[in-house]
Every structure is written in C-alpha cells, then in structure tokens.
Design a protein around this motif. Structure first.
Motif, mmCIF file in Angstrom:
data_model
loop_
_atom_site.group_PDB
_atom_site.id
_atom_site.type_symbol
_atom_site.label_atom_id
_atom_site.label_comp_id
_atom_site.label_asym_id
_atom_site.label_seq_id
_atom_site.Cartn_x
_atom_site.Cartn_y
_atom_site.Cartn_z
ATOM 1 N N THR A 72 48.514 35.117 49.874
ATOM 2 C CA THR A 72 47.870 36.351 49.423
ATOM 3 C C THR A 72 47.497 36.257 47.950
ATOM 4 O OG1 THR A 72 49.078 37.684 51.054
ATOM 5 C CG2 THR A 72 48.198 38.829 49.129
ATOM 6 N N ALA A 73 48.407 35.717 47.134
ATOM 7 C CA ALA A 73 48.111 35.562 45.705
ATOM 8 C C ALA A 73 46.935 34.610 45.488
ATOM 9 C CB ALA A 73 49.353 35.053 44.972
ATOM 10 N N LEU B 279 42.640 34.366 36.972
ATOM 11 C CA LEU B 279 43.992 33.924 36.631
ATOM 12 C C LEU B 279 44.928 35.108 36.451
ATOM 13 C CD1 LEU B 279 43.328 30.953 34.173
ATOM 14 C CD2 LEU B 279 44.307 30.833 36.467
ATOM 15 N N ALA B 280 44.419 36.184 35.845
ATOM 16 C CA ALA B 280 45.239 37.389 35.703
ATOM 17 C C ALA B 280 45.599 37.958 37.066
ATOM 18 C CB ALA B 280 44.499 38.424 34.863
ATOM 19 N N ALA B 281 44.629 38.005 37.974
ATOM 20 C CA ALA B 281 44.900 38.513 39.323
ATOM 21 C C ALA B 281 45.915 37.633 40.055
ATOM 22 C CB ALA B 281 43.599 38.584 40.121
ATOM 23 N N LEU B 282 45.814 36.317 39.871
ATOM 24 C CA LEU B 282 46.768 35.399 40.490
ATOM 25 C C LEU B 282 48.178 35.635 39.968
ATOM 26 C CD1 LEU B 282 47.395 32.897 42.237
ATOM 27 C CD2 LEU B 282 46.744 31.477 40.284
ATOM 28 N N LEU B 283 48.322 35.792 38.669
ATOM 29 C CA LEU B 283 49.635 36.007 38.080
ATOM 30 C C LEU B 283 50.224 37.355 38.491
ATOM 31 C CD1 LEU B 283 49.210 34.597 34.467
ATOM 32 C CD2 LEU B 283 51.073 34.033 36.043
ATOM 33 N N ILE B 284 49.423 38.423 38.414
ATOM 34 C CA ILE B 284 49.931 39.757 38.727
ATOM 35 C C ILE B 284 50.302 39.861 40.197
ATOM 36 C CG2 ILE B 284 49.325 42.201 38.835
ATOM 37 C CD1 ILE B 284 47.556 41.741 36.355
ATOM 38 N N GLY C 107 50.865 37.313 42.445
ATOM 39 C CA GLY C 107 51.905 36.379 42.856
ATOM 40 C C GLY C 107 53.276 36.724 42.349
ATOM 41 N N SER C 108 53.359 37.305 41.136
ATOM 42 C CA SER C 108 54.667 37.640 40.574
ATOM 43 C C SER C 108 55.143 39.030 40.960
ATOM 44 C CB SER C 108 54.625 37.527 39.047
ATOM 45 O OG SER C 108 53.745 38.496 38.509
#
Length: 539
Positions: free
Chosen positions: A102-103, A126-131, A133-134
C-alpha cells in the motif's frame, strides 16, 4: 481536448532515494512478523471460515452457512493452512506485504498525479511513501488477520490503475476493475470507492480517448452490480443463521436514520480526529483541525486540477461512513482511502504555503519553492515522528514471549487458556462437536475450542445500539442458562456485583458441576450428567 502526460520521468538519484526509504520500511514491517495471533473477534470469524474451507466444509461458521461474509480473506487463510498448516506466520506475512505494498502504491500514484500539473512529484511521492508506510494505524493493522489492510492494498492498486488509464493506458481500466472487485470481495464498502471512481472518470470524460475507457468502466460497474445482486440472492437462500454482512449494512443504515439519527449527526465531529489517527496513529485534540483543513484544501486543489478520479472516491466513501453513523467514522474504516488522503495532505500543505507566501509579498519563484519544500518536510517529519514510537512498541510487543499476558492488557489470556481447555476435552471425546457453549466473545471461543458457541442471553451490560434488549438480571440469566441447551456456560468475573450475583445464582440451580474451572477473568461451568449417565440438554 487535451492529451494527458504519459507519466513522470526516472531520475537515478530519485530512484535511489525511493529504494532506500522503501528498504527501511520493509525492514520495519519485517520486524513485526511473528507466529502469534493478535486476537480480534472478527479475526476469529475469518480464521474459522478459513479452517472450514481448508477442511472441505465450505463457508461454514458455528454450524451454519456463512455466505454473507466476503469470501476472499477466508480463501487466503484456507490456502495458508493447506500449504503451511495452522501456523499464523504465513498469513501474518501476507497481510504485512499488503501493508508495505500500500505504501509503495501510494508512492507510485502520487508521482503520477503530481507530474500531471508539473509539481515536485519526486518530493511529494517520497513524502507520501514515508507518511503512509510509517503510519502506526497501517502498521498495527498489518499485524491483524482482518480485511482492513488487504482491502486498502487492492483499493490503492485500483486507484493507481485508473490513474494510469487516465494517462492513455486504456488497458489499465481492466486492471483497476479487477483490483476493485478483489477489494469488494474483502470488504463490501469498497464498492462505494469503485462507484466514486466511476463518477470521477465521468467528470473527466472530455479528455482524449475517454469514450472507450468510460464505456468499459461503466460495463464493469454493471457487471459488478449484477454479480453483487446475484450474490445477494445466493446469500438469502443459503445463509440462514450465519453472519450476513449485506443484512448488517442495511440494518445499520435503517437503524441510524430511523431510530438513532444522532449517530449520523455526530459523525462530522468525529471525522477530524479519525483522519488524524488514520495518518499519524493518534488523535491530536484541538490540533486535529489543522491536518483536516490541509486535506480539504488539497482535495479542493485536486478538483480544480481536474483530478476527479482521486476526489470523488474519497467524498463518496466518507459520505458512506457518515451515513452509517458516528461509530463508523473511525481510523480503521478510513484506511481504504488513506493513500488518497495522504496525497491531499501533502498537496494541500505545499499549495497552502505557496499561496500564503505569494499573498504576503511579491516573492521570487525560488523563495516560494523553498517555502513549499520546507513545509513539506515539516509535515512529513511531524507525521513520521508521531507514528514511529507506536511502531516501535508494536514491534516489541509482537515478539514478547508472554504475548497473551501483555496483548491488550492480558484481556484475552483467560479465553486463550479456556479455549485450549475446551479443545482438549473435544479431542479426548469428553466433549462432542455438537456440544454448545454459552460464552462472551463467542467467535474467539468457537475458533479456539471448535465447539458451537452462543451469546444471545449472555450480556449483562447490553449495547442498546445493537438492539439486544434490556439486560438480564443474574437470577433470570441463571434460570435461562440452566434450562437452555448449553453443555458449558462461561461467566466473566470482572463485571462487579453482576458477576458475583450471577455466580451465586447459577450455582444455586444445581444444574452444573461444582466447583467450576477457573481462568483469568472467567469461570467455566459444565452441566451435570442426567440420571441416565448422559449430559442433560434441553431441546
């Protein structure tokens, strides 16, 4: 008519950054992998159905057909049992992969949506991936054997496919329909997201090549609706006595609008907290309004850009949750549209800052761009910093040797031990598969013991929203338990004076063996044999 851009370019440096972030998230999700069952009542139902399918009994739950339950997760559980046995780690691993996927899909989708308007797609993605995924909400739910995270993955896959379809790859429409159909086979409300996606595409029909794609999507929607209608008639004919999610959703709507409209009225007030908890893992009290305002602004900007394929699914799904009532407006139920919400958050952040800086004074494009990057970094760090401590606690908790002693404060420890005890009785033929148990949390007891469980008269504190009627007095409860068909009766010992009075009343009936078996927070009464030597059971 205008032609959509074909998609973002591929910068080797940006790709390395994305790989590093994704690798870090993969390690985080891998650290949560374990062979424990994080107990939830719904999870027990899905595990029971998966076991029934693996044993060749089909969709059977507690002795009754359960074709009203979306079948995909039970099928996945059955496949896991057939390949790896009853261990929990394979299905836990699969659901963790869905969370990680999903991330990654959020990253891909945001890159393409941002590249359509010439935005800084690399940093936004990258911001969307970090937010995403974490997110503590996503990570914690990725350790639960529930439909939430698999459904979120397939909705995210469907959204990505439809975004690709908008950019000239018409065959992706079929992939999007397939992914949304799989999501609906996990959770029925995913069909609302598919309907919203269709309306979003309809609003964009003027783009080049949309005639054929829109027609294909409409045909797929009609096919899905026809399949759901056929499934409904199958359910009505075969699921007598079993759980039925179609009926549950219908009754929920009916109940909220006719009897408890206040449930609907309070939904909008719960929405900001639910949005923040879905993204960051916790509510932010009065500060909830800030991320909520940024999300709403981001959705408005996406609508102004013509990205209705993103906006309409979010609006349709949130409206659906509001219609179900306030208790449905919860972080868990917002997960299916979480990647879209994260996109709206990051876009709303950079656009709001850019607009404020332009209005404050005549700013050079370089200073405006610097302000956007700083704001995006602040929001990303803020969301990740809120989630990481909870992520760490979840990793630690999943690997504790005394897992059930600490999981949810030891709430399930007594039921785990009691279920194992009843299962041992069944395996040694001291209890028959047809013996029935009156128990709180019947789904968990049924899965662990393999015996039929009921709960209709148990609850001393009845949730009136569910319509079970007034609570029983301890004396009335004891009379019904003694006269009923139950071989075993389980009582909680943590309900204050009600538990104490119920224990005395049920022991006074003389129908059950004394002393009872005791477990943490529970007592188990077994019915005395009748005079002929067999266990007495009322018809």
């Amino acid at each position: 008519m205008t032609t959509m851009p074909t998609g973002p370019g591929h910068d080797p440096k940006e790709r390395r950054h994305a790989i590093l972030v994704f690798a870090a998230l993969a390690i985080l999700y891998l650290l949560t992998l374990n062979n424990q069952w994080a107990i939830e009542p719904d999870s027990a139902m899905y595990l029971t159905l998966g076991r029934s399918i693996a044993e060749g009994r089909g969709m059977e739950y507690n002795g009754a057909p359960a074709w009203g339950v979306p079948p995909l997760l039970p099928v996945l559980i059955a496949g896991s049992r057939l390949l790896f046995g009853p261990a929990y780690w394979p299905i836990n691993f699969l659901i963790s992969l869905f969370g990680l996927g999903t991330a990654f899909l959020a990253y891909l989708t945001v890159r393409r949506l941002a590249s359509e308007v010439g935005a800084d797609d690399v940093r936004l993605a990258l911001a969307a991936l970090l937010i995403t995924g974490s997110s503590a909400r996503l990570l914690v739910d990725s350790t639960r054997i529930l439909t939430d995270v698999p459904c979120t993955f397939f909705v995210a896959l469907g959204l990505y496919a439809f975004v690709r379809a908008r950019q000239g790859h018409w065959a992706w429409c079929l992939a999007g329909l397939g992914a949304m159909l799989l999501a609906t086979a996990l959770r029925l409300p995913a069909g609302v997201v598919l309907a919203g996606t269709f309306f979003g595409l309809a609003l964009e029909f003027r783009r080049e090549g949309y005639g054929g794609r829109l027609l294909a999507t409409l045909g797929g929607m009609v096919g899905v609706a026809a399949g759901a209608l056929g499934w409904w008639f199958l359910v009505r004919g075969r699921s007598v006595g079993g759980p039925d999610y179609f009926v549950t959703i219908f009754e929920r709507f009916q109940f909220c609008f006719r009897e408890r409209w206040v449930q609907v009225a309070e939904g909008p007030f719960r929405l900001p907290g639910a949005l923040c908890e879905a993204i960051t893992g916790q509510e932010l009290q009065w500060f909830n309004v800030v991320p909520t305002a940024l999300i709403l602004f981001g959705l408005w900007r996406a609508a102004r850009r013509g990205q209705w394929v993103l906006v309409c699914p979010v609006l349709a799904y949130v409206a659906f949750l509001l219609g179900l009532g306030g208790s449905a407006v919860a972080p868990r139920y917002l997960l299916p549209v979480m990647p879209m919400l994260v996109y709206a958050l990051v876009v709303g952040t950079v656009e709001a800052v850019a607009r404020l800086r332009r209005r404050a004074a005549a700013q050079s494009p370089e200073r405006v761009g610097r302000g956007r990057r700083v704001a995006l970094a602040v929001v990303t760090v803020f969301c990740v910093a809120l989630s990481l401590p909870k992520d760490g606690r979840e990793v630690f908790r999943m690997h504790r040797p005394d897992f059930y002693e600490t999981y949810e404060g030891g709430k399930w420890k007594g039921k785990v031990d009691l279920g194992a005890y009843l299962a041992s009785l069944r395996e040694t033929e001291k209890a028959a598969p047809g013996d029935r148990v009156l128990a709180p949390d019947p789904a968990v007891v049924h899965y662990l013991s393999g015996l039929r469980t009921d709960f209709e008269i148990w609850y001393p504190e009845v949730d009136r929203f569910l319509g079970y009627g007034p609570p029983w007095s301890p004396a009335d409860f004891a009379k019904l338990a003694a006269a009923g068909p139950w071989r075993f009766v389980i009582l909680p010992t943590n309900k204050g004076t009600w538990s104490e009075d119920a224990v005395r009343a049920i022991e006074a009936t003389g129908a059950f063996r004394l002393p009872p078996e005791r477990f943490r927070g529970l007592v188990l009464y077994a019915r005395l044999p009748a005079e002929g030597g067999t266990v007495s059971r009322a018809p």
